[in-house]
Design an enzyme around this catalytic site. Structure first.
Site, PDB file in Angstrom:
ATOM      1  N   GLN A   1      11.320  -3.032  -9.959  1.00  0.00           N
ATOM      2  CA  GLN A   1      12.680  -1.890 -10.435  1.00  0.00           C
ATOM      3  C   GLN A   1      13.674  -1.699  -9.015  1.00  0.00           C
ATOM      4  O   GLN A   1      14.771  -1.763  -8.921  1.00  0.00           O
ATOM      5  CB  GLN A   1      13.166  -1.905 -11.701  1.00  0.00           C
ATOM      6  CG  GLN A   1      12.830  -2.213 -12.640  1.00  0.00           C
ATOM      7  CD  GLN A   1      12.118  -1.609 -13.663  1.00  0.00           C
ATOM      8  OE1 GLN A   1      13.575  -0.454 -13.991  1.00  0.00           O
ATOM      9  NE2 GLN A   1      11.128  -0.282 -14.188  1.00  0.00           N
ATOM     10  N   ASN A   2      12.355  -1.055  -7.923  1.00  0.00           N
ATOM     11  CA  ASN A   2      13.038  -0.714  -6.496  1.00  0.00           C
ATOM     12  C   ASN A   2      13.830  -1.532  -5.740  1.00  0.00           C
ATOM     13  O   ASN A   2      12.867  -3.087  -5.156  1.00  0.00           O
ATOM     14  CB  ASN A   2      11.553  -0.517  -5.976  1.00  0.00           C
ATOM     15  CG  ASN A   2      11.240   0.547  -7.200  1.00  0.00           C
ATOM     16  OD1 ASN A   2      12.048   1.352  -7.858  1.00  0.00           O
ATOM     17  ND2 ASN A   2      10.091   1.291  -6.769  1.00  0.00           N
ATOM     18  N   VAL A   3      14.403  -1.092  -5.180  1.00  0.00           N
ATOM     19  CA  VAL A   3      15.563  -2.081  -4.367  1.00  0.00           C
ATOM     20  C   VAL A   3      14.792  -1.481  -2.446  1.00  0.00           C
ATOM     21  O   VAL A   3      15.132  -2.296  -2.161  1.00  0.00           O
ATOM     22  CB  VAL A   3      16.803  -2.089  -4.488  1.00  0.00           C
ATOM     23  CG1 VAL A   3      17.650  -2.375  -5.459  1.00  0.00           C
ATOM     24  CG2 VAL A   3      16.927  -0.302  -4.219  1.00  0.00           C
TER      25      VAL A   3
ATOM     26  N   HIS B   1      15.094  -6.248  -9.523  1.00  0.00           N
ATOM     27  CA  HIS B   1      16.571  -5.677  -9.085  1.00  0.00           C
ATOM     28  C   HIS B   1      17.879  -5.778  -7.413  1.00  0.00           C
ATOM     29  O   HIS B   1      18.715  -5.503  -7.123  1.00  0.00           O
ATOM     30  CB  HIS B   1      17.048  -4.536  -9.634  1.00  0.00           C
ATOM     31  CG  HIS B   1      16.957  -4.223 -10.721  1.00  0.00           C
ATOM     32  ND1 HIS B   1      16.886  -3.207 -11.239  1.00  0.00           N
ATOM     33  CD2 HIS B   1      17.597  -5.016 -11.793  1.00  0.00           C
ATOM     34  CE1 HIS B   1      16.409  -2.472 -13.165  1.00  0.00           C
ATOM     35  NE2 HIS B   1      17.355  -4.198 -12.820  1.00  0.00           N
TER      36      HIS B   1
ATOM     37  N   ASN C   1       2.629   7.284 -15.498  1.00  0.00           N
ATOM     38  CA  ASN C   1       3.672   8.697 -15.155  1.00  0.00           C
ATOM     39  C   ASN C   1       3.185  10.014 -15.450  1.00  0.00           C
ATOM     40  O   ASN C   1       2.611  10.265 -16.430  1.00  0.00           O
ATOM     41  CB  ASN C   1       4.613   7.696 -16.385  1.00  0.00           C
ATOM     42  CG  ASN C   1       6.484   7.685 -15.652  1.00  0.00           C
ATOM     43  OD1 ASN C   1       6.211   9.513 -16.038  1.00  0.00           O
ATOM     44  ND2 ASN C   1       6.831   7.404 -16.394  1.00  0.00           N
TER      45      ASN C   1
END
Ligand code: OAD
Length: 254
Positions: free
Chosen positions: A103-105, A121, A216
């Site tokens: 999901q990291n850009v 993303h 996490n």
């Protein structure tokens, strides 16, 4: 502190699995100096996501959206892959990781050396003019401009990332569905699992029979429901230990 026993259990799962897929989120890059969105000191503590992260703001008030984008871009430009990224790159090299759905850009999985990365993303490495569609590498634009504008038509630039109010590119969505449905182990690393449709991937994997392992420091909505177990530590610490153990097991022929 994650115990050696827990590390060994996950490494054995990786060795046993036919297809391992990782779903990653902002926590993956925290140790590279990029703040997460929802954590303490995160971007959404300072900027309302529905406002600053929405495509309508970028279209109607680009100078406002770029206040946040400038801050993000600066952090990303400085950042280097951490030992968690490097561990996932090594796992792929060992033939033990099929793909990463991120999901990291920030593009750090590519920099670390991973080849099979689905940027769910999008990314911040390039920008596209919202008026004429011209695409430029982000390093070619002046992010101090408010907002950065296209040299050809003076339209405002938008990063090649997905904003709230925009659909996930269909290639990324379909490919992620396929990878999730066909893996037998999913590592869910550094995501709060609150943003859909990315957060459905562990559910898809689990429903298809895959083991789901979270990495996490904090529990998430998946913990104790979709996830089979959680390794409560940081991505850098846990992934480097797990991959080191995978290598030991491979060397021992197990
Ligand atoms: P969040 O900021 O929502 O969640 C980050 C997660 O990382 C949390 O669960 C933290 O506990 C965990 N975390 C923090 N430090 C960590 C570390 N060192 N190692 C491992 N985990 C750590 O980020 P995402 O889940 O990625 O969307 O957010 C999903 C989406 O929301 C983003 O892609 C972005 C945002 O709005 C768009 O921009 C479209």
């Amino acid at each position: 502190m994650v115990t050696d026993q827990e590390i060994k259990k996950s490494a054995s799962s990786i060795i046993r699995a036919k297809k391992v897929v990782a779903l990653c989120g902002a926590g993956m890059s925290v140790e590279s100096g990029i703040a997460s969105f929802r954590g303490r000191g995160g971007l959404w503590e300072k900027y309302n996501p529905e406002e600053y992260g929405h495509i309508a703001t970028l279209q109607n008030k680009p100078e406002k959206a770029w206040i946040m984008l400038r801050e993000m871009s600066r952090e990303i430009m400085k950042a280097k892959p951490n030992r968690g990224h490097l561990a996932l790159a090594e796992l792929e090299m060992l033939g033990r990781l099929s793909s990463i759905i991120t999901q990291n850009v920030d593009g750090l999985h590519h920099v670390a050396g991973n080849k099979n990365v689905i940027e769910f993303h999008g990314n911040m490495q390039s920008v596209v003019c919202m008026k004429c569609g011209d695409r430029q590498p982000s390093i070619e634009i002046n992010i101090d401009d408010s907002p950065p504008r296209c040299k050809k038509c003076n339209g405002a630039f938008k990063p090649d990332a997905v904003f709230f109010g925009e659909a996930i590119p269909s290639d990324a969505l379909n490919h992620s569905h396929f990878e999730s449905k066909t893996c037998d182990l999913m590592l869910v690393v550094g995501t709060s699992a609150l943003v859909y449709p990315a957060a459905t991937m562990p559910e898809i994997a689990s429903s298809a029979g895959a083991e789901v392992v979270e990495i996490n420091p904090e529990a998430t909505p998946l913990t104790g429901s979709v996830s089979d177990y959680i390794l409560r530590g940081t991505a850098g610490e846990v992934l480097s230990r797990v991959v080191s153990r995978v290598k030991d097991l491979l060397a021992a022929g197990r």
